[in-house]
Enzyme design. Structure first.
Site, mmCIF file in Angstrom:
data_model
loop_
_atom_site.group_PDB
_atom_site.id
_atom_site.type_symbol
_atom_site.label_atom_id
_atom_site.label_comp_id
_atom_site.label_asym_id
_atom_site.label_seq_id
_atom_site.Cartn_x
_atom_site.Cartn_y
_atom_site.Cartn_z
ATOM 1 N N ASP A 110 75.465 28.431 66.862
ATOM 2 C CA ASP A 110 74.170 27.524 67.131
ATOM 3 C C ASP A 110 74.633 26.344 66.131
ATOM 4 O O ASP A 110 73.862 25.380 66.427
ATOM 5 C CB ASP A 110 73.089 28.084 66.933
ATOM 6 C CG ASP A 110 72.969 28.804 65.512
ATOM 7 O OD1 ASP A 110 73.946 28.780 64.648
ATOM 8 O OD2 ASP A 110 71.873 29.014 65.099
ATOM 9 N N SER A 111 75.559 25.994 65.674
ATOM 10 C CA SER A 111 76.057 24.925 64.684
ATOM 11 C C SER A 111 76.542 23.948 65.796
ATOM 12 O O SER A 111 76.434 22.645 65.442
ATOM 13 C CB SER A 111 77.277 25.139 63.872
ATOM 14 O OG SER A 111 78.417 25.763 64.451
ATOM 15 N N ASP A 147 75.746 32.924 69.238
ATOM 16 C CA ASP A 147 74.672 33.237 68.336
ATOM 17 C C ASP A 147 73.548 33.196 69.044
ATOM 18 O O ASP A 147 73.168 32.422 70.172
ATOM 19 C CB ASP A 147 74.561 31.918 67.480
ATOM 20 C CG ASP A 147 75.272 31.789 66.127
ATOM 21 O OD1 ASP A 147 75.498 33.027 65.778
ATOM 22 O OD2 ASP A 147 75.498 30.900 65.541
ATOM 23 N N LYS A 193 75.577 37.423 68.025
ATOM 24 C CA LYS A 193 75.522 37.331 66.749
ATOM 25 C C LYS A 193 73.990 36.909 66.332
ATOM 26 O O LYS A 193 73.283 36.315 66.902
ATOM 27 C CB LYS A 193 76.523 36.236 65.891
ATOM 28 C CG LYS A 193 76.334 36.256 64.373
ATOM 29 C CD LYS A 193 77.525 35.352 63.725
ATOM 30 C CE LYS A 193 77.542 33.986 63.948
ATOM 31 N NZ LYS A 193 76.383 33.415 63.219
ATOM 32 N N GLU A 237 71.384 36.459 62.915
ATOM 33 C CA GLU A 237 71.174 35.997 61.598
ATOM 34 C C GLU A 237 69.905 37.067 60.927
ATOM 35 O O GLU A 237 68.948 37.023 61.687
ATOM 36 C CB GLU A 237 70.745 34.634 61.332
ATOM 37 C CG GLU A 237 71.783 33.542 61.520
ATOM 38 C CD GLU A 237 71.437 32.151 61.254
ATOM 39 O OE1 GLU A 237 70.356 31.989 60.541
ATOM 40 O OE2 GLU A 237 72.156 31.334 61.596
ATOM 41 N N GLU A 284 78.138 34.509 54.696
ATOM 42 C CA GLU A 284 78.209 32.798 54.683
ATOM 43 C C GLU A 284 77.727 32.464 53.219
ATOM 44 O O GLU A 284 76.693 32.753 52.740
ATOM 45 C CB GLU A 284 77.180 32.359 55.668
ATOM 46 C CG GLU A 284 77.290 30.905 55.426
ATOM 47 C CD GLU A 284 76.836 29.932 56.647
ATOM 48 O OE1 GLU A 284 76.767 30.547 57.907
ATOM 49 O OE2 GLU A 284 76.823 28.638 56.664
HETATM 50 N N1 MHF Z 1 79.957 21.219 60.538
HETATM 51 C C1 MHF Z 1 79.261 22.320 60.280
HETATM 52 N N2 MHF Z 1 80.161 23.178 59.447
HETATM 53 C C2 MHF Z 1 79.448 24.348 58.911
HETATM 54 O O1 MHF Z 1 80.136 25.278 58.386
HETATM 55 C C3 MHF Z 1 77.990 24.543 59.203
HETATM 56 C C4 MHF Z 1 77.338 23.456 60.255
HETATM 57 N N3 MHF Z 1 77.908 22.372 60.529
HETATM 58 N N4 MHF Z 1 75.930 23.768 60.386
HETATM 59 C C5 MHF Z 1 75.397 24.971 60.402
HETATM 60 C C6 MHF Z 1 75.815 25.527 59.088
HETATM 61 C C7 MHF Z 1 75.222 24.951 57.859
HETATM 62 N N5 MHF Z 1 76.387 25.201 57.020
HETATM 63 C C8 MHF Z 1 76.531 24.578 55.556
HETATM 64 C C9 MHF Z 1 76.197 23.211 55.560
HETATM 65 C C10 MHF Z 1 76.189 22.816 54.087
HETATM 66 C C11 MHF Z 1 76.741 23.495 53.207
HETATM 67 C C12 MHF Z 1 76.826 22.993 51.980
HETATM 68 O O2 MHF Z 1 76.903 22.067 51.476
HETATM 69 N N6 MHF Z 1 77.314 23.933 50.954
HETATM 70 C C13 MHF Z 1 77.428 23.508 49.568
HETATM 71 C C14 MHF Z 1 77.008 24.448 48.312
HETATM 72 C C15 MHF Z 1 76.046 24.261 47.581
HETATM 73 C C16 MHF Z 1 75.538 25.210 46.407
HETATM 74 O O3 MHF Z 1 76.542 24.980 45.432
HETATM 75 O O4 MHF Z 1 74.820 25.968 46.640
HETATM 76 C C17 MHF Z 1 78.826 23.055 49.452
HETATM 77 O O5 MHF Z 1 79.180 22.372 48.386
HETATM 78 O O6 MHF Z 1 79.683 23.552 50.277
HETATM 79 C C18 MHF Z 1 77.064 24.863 53.343
HETATM 80 C C19 MHF Z 1 76.906 25.468 54.600
HETATM 81 C C20 MHF Z 1 77.455 25.898 57.524
HETATM 82 N N7 MHF Z 1 77.179 25.500 59.006
HETATM 83 C C1 KIV Z 2 79.412 28.923 60.868
HETATM 84 C C2 KIV Z 2 79.075 30.174 61.766
HETATM 85 C C3 KIV Z 2 79.211 31.514 60.992
HETATM 86 C C4 KIV Z 2 77.952 29.944 62.679
HETATM 87 O O1 KIV Z 2 77.095 30.742 62.479
HETATM 88 C C5 KIV Z 2 77.800 28.604 63.437
HETATM 89 O O2 KIV Z 2 78.797 28.245 63.772
HETATM 90 O O3 KIV Z 2 76.588 28.640 63.987
HETATM 91 MG MG MG Z 3 75.084 30.065 63.642
#
Ligand code: MHF
Ligand code: KIV
Ligand code: MG
Length: 290
Positions: free
Chosen positions: A48-49, A87, A117, A119, A186
């Site tokens: 669903d991303s 998803d 899948k 959540e 995740e």
């Molecule tokens: N392009 C894209 N990639 C992804 O992996 C993704 C999406 N979109 N959309 C749905 C979710 C959102 N996701 C995300 C988005 C941002 C972070 C992020 O910025 N995480 C921080 C961690 C912050 C902390 O320290 O707690 C990082 O620095 O990676 C993580 C997962 C994973 N998924």
């Molecule tokens: C990042 C993966 C695990 C996901 O759920 C998505 O792409 O929606």
């Molecule tokens: Mg997803």
């Protein structure tokens, strides 16, 4: 030509038992499915991303069953070998059992996926169990669950203190007992993901969960460096610069159109001179010679 055997949930279980890492990649349409399969991905996740990556929403919350079904159809048309997992979108797994079953069945029957899948853990357990009982394979997903972003207060790492780490381990065990065939972890610390992976019989697939998982997943556009949707999470490794290559390609086309260098002889269709002769006596409609 011999048909290639499709990856199944059993294949993934055997891969864990033989210590063979599982590679999962998201795919949202026919070209990404074709490229991800050609690249050797074992599992295509219609995540669903796609709402954020290809539809321009600012979270996965607005994504609908119609959208997931539409994109799943495109992916499954092009997929021959990989296991296709889709998803369940926001809220769907929390509905009454028969509604969850209908939604999951739609993604398999109309969409052509082989699994769904979901959540979450305890709050979605009855829906997961109903699917498993009906023969619909379910992949779990815990840790950072993006559909709960408004409750989590952002995309943050999960399970950093002893209480939340313990809760995640329990959720993983509950999901395995409920019959999920694999589990996405995740954004959790590597040590916790490794511990969960050792405790479980089913394979774990990590995203931002370190090296101890039985497989890894990344978003297609992230790993290929599309660089369109803003900042990529820090756990992403970029293996190509497709965004830059694409911008350069479009720029070259635009430049050549505007400077008259495209099209050239090799890109045009010609008319037989005899046919040309019959048209306005070999002249264009305004009387000038062609
Ligand atoms: N392009 C894209 N990639 C992804 O992996 C993704 C999406 N979109 N959309 C749905 C979710 C959102 N996701 C995300 C988005 C941002 C972070 C992020 O910025 N995480 C921080 C961690 C912050 C902390 O320290 O707690 C990082 O620095 O990676 C993580 C997962 C994973 N998924
Ligand atoms: C990042 C993966 C695990 C996901 O759920 C998505 O792409 O929606
Ligand atoms: Mg997803």
């Amino acid at each position: 030509m011999a048909a290639t055997k499709r990856v199944t949930v059993t294949t993934l279980q055997k891969m864990k038992e033989q210590n063979e890492p599982i590679a999962m990649v998201t795919a949202y349409d026919a070209p990404s499915a074709a490229v991800a399969e050609a690249g050797g991905a074992d599992v295509l996740l219609v995540g669903d991303s796609l709402g954020m990556v290809v539809l321009g929403y600012d979270s996965t919350v607005p994504v609908t069953m119609e959208e997931m079904t539409h994109h799943t159809k495109a992916v499954s048309r092009k997929s021959q070998r990989a296991l296709v997992v889709t998803d369940l979108p926001f809220l769907t797994a929390h509905l009454q059992k028969d509604e969850v079953l209908k939604a999951a069945a739609r993604l398999l029957q109309e969409g052509g996926a082989q699994a769904v899948k979901v959540e979450g853990a305890h709050a979605v357990l009855s829906g997961i169990e109903a699917c498993v009982a009906a023969g619909i394979p379910v992949m779990g997903h815990i840790g950072l669950t993006p559909q709960s972003v408004h409750q989590l207060g952002g995309y943050r790492i999960q399970g950093k203190d002893s209480e939340t780490a313990q809760r995640l381990l329990e959720e993983a065990q509950t999901l395995e007992a409920a019959g999920v065939f694999a589990l996405v972890l995740e954004c959790v610390p590597e040590e916790l993901a490794q511990r969960i992976s050792q405790e479980l019989t089913i394979p774990t697939i990590g995203i931002g969960a370190g090296r101890g998982c039985d497989g890894q997943v990344l978003v297609y556009h992230d790993l290929l460096g599309y660089g369109s949707g803003g900042r990529v999470p820090s756990f992403v490794k970029t293996y190509a610069s497709i965004g830059e290559a694409a911008r350069q390609g479009v720029h070259s086309f635009v430049e050549e159109v505007k400077s008259g260098r495209f099209p050239t002889e090799e890109h045009v269709f010609r008319l037989d001179p005899a046919v040309m002769e019959g048209l306005y006596g070999g002249r264009t409609s305004d009387g000038s010679d062609l």
